[in-house]
Design a protein around this motif. Structure first.
Motif, mmCIF file in Angstrom:
data_model
loop_
_atom_site.group_PDB
_atom_site.id
_atom_site.type_symbol
_atom_site.label_atom_id
_atom_site.label_comp_id
_atom_site.label_asym_id
_atom_site.label_seq_id
_atom_site.Cartn_x
_atom_site.Cartn_y
_atom_site.Cartn_z
ATOM 1 N N PHE A 174 76.245 17.071 -5.143
ATOM 2 C CA PHE A 174 75.331 16.164 -5.095
ATOM 3 C C PHE A 174 74.908 15.255 -6.154
ATOM 4 O O PHE A 174 73.809 14.722 -6.418
ATOM 5 N N GLY A 175 75.819 15.123 -7.259
ATOM 6 C CA GLY A 175 75.885 14.420 -8.449
ATOM 7 C C GLY A 175 74.882 15.160 -9.471
ATOM 8 O O GLY A 175 74.345 14.415 -10.308
ATOM 9 N N THR A 176 74.542 16.503 -9.297
ATOM 10 C CA THR A 176 73.788 17.233 -10.177
ATOM 11 C C THR A 176 74.573 18.034 -11.056
ATOM 12 O O THR A 176 75.470 18.455 -10.795
ATOM 13 N N ARG A 177 74.095 17.875 -12.503
ATOM 14 C CA ARG A 177 75.015 18.665 -13.439
ATOM 15 C C ARG A 177 73.818 19.250 -14.279
ATOM 16 O O ARG A 177 72.884 18.649 -14.994
ATOM 17 N N TYR A 178 74.072 20.407 -14.974
ATOM 18 C CA TYR A 178 73.246 21.164 -15.980
ATOM 19 C C TYR A 178 74.425 21.239 -17.338
ATOM 20 O O TYR A 178 75.292 21.721 -17.090
ATOM 21 N N VAL A 179 73.779 20.847 -18.370
ATOM 22 C CA VAL A 179 74.423 20.493 -19.585
ATOM 23 C C VAL A 179 73.799 21.250 -20.811
ATOM 24 O O VAL A 179 72.538 21.192 -20.855
ATOM 25 N N PHE A 180 74.513 21.869 -21.236
ATOM 26 C CA PHE A 180 74.188 22.596 -22.683
ATOM 27 C C PHE A 180 75.191 22.157 -23.868
ATOM 28 O O PHE A 180 76.408 22.098 -23.719
ATOM 29 N N HIS A 181 74.759 21.427 -24.806
ATOM 30 C CA HIS A 181 75.426 20.834 -25.881
ATOM 31 C C HIS A 181 74.956 21.277 -27.435
ATOM 32 O O HIS A 181 73.794 21.061 -27.467
ATOM 33 N N ASN A 182 75.750 21.933 -28.124
ATOM 34 C CA ASN A 182 75.646 22.350 -29.450
ATOM 35 C C ASN A 182 76.374 21.536 -30.411
ATOM 36 O O ASN A 182 77.553 21.624 -30.255
#
Length: 164
Positions: free
Chosen positions: A67-75
């Motif tokens: 549904f267009g949802t994303r969980y992001v982790f970025h180092n």
């Protein structure tokens, strides 16, 4: 003859480096939004006197939950530039890097919906000069991102059982 060949090789190297892509422009938009949020926070800090630019990613992960949802982790690393904070620049990417200051090691995790960062759960940002980052700090960052409440919603129709 060898001087002409050397000139040709040097010209090719200059053209190749001029066409090299900036690492920031190669990031997907949902990672760029986290870098931009981090840069906004860093530049609003009173103790920061120069612009920073994205240098490179260290670790990236994203989970698309539908549904267009994303969980992001970025180092990633940010590197200081010679452009003073507050100087109007058409593109901060044009500010030359400076090598007399340490890199900033940044970690960010957040939820996006329709490519917009959501305020719930609140995005987590943590930046520290690379030499000062400890393993305990790195572990705490990851733990914080893992415990954020990432609820992707109710079970789908395919997960439910029909009565017999």
């Amino acid at each position: 003859m060898s001087a002409g060949l050397l000139l040709l090789v040097c010209a090719g190297a200059v053209l190749y480096s001029a066409e090299a892509q900036d690492p920031y422009t190669e990031l997907p938009d949902y990672y760029k939004k986290g870098v931009n949020l981090t840069l906004e926070q860093l530049n609003s800090h009173v103790g920061v006197h120069h612009h920073f630019r994205f240098l490179r990613s260290l670790e990236k992960s994203d989970i698309e939950s539908g549904f267009g949802t994303r969980y992001v982790f970025h180092n990633f690393y940010l590197k200081p530039t010679w452009c003073p904070k507050g100087t109007p620049t058409s593109s901060p990417q044009r500010c030359p890097f400076r090598n007399d200051r340490p890199l900033m090691d940044c970690a960010v995790c957040y939820k996006t919906a329709e490519d917009q960062i959501q305020t719930n759960p609140k995005p987590y940002l943590d930046c520290i000069q690379k030499p000062r980052l400890t393993e305990a700090m790195r572990t705490a960052r990851i733990a914080h991102c893992k415990k954020m409440n990432y609820n992707s919603g109710a079970p789908t129709l395919l997960a439910s059982k029909l009565p017999s």
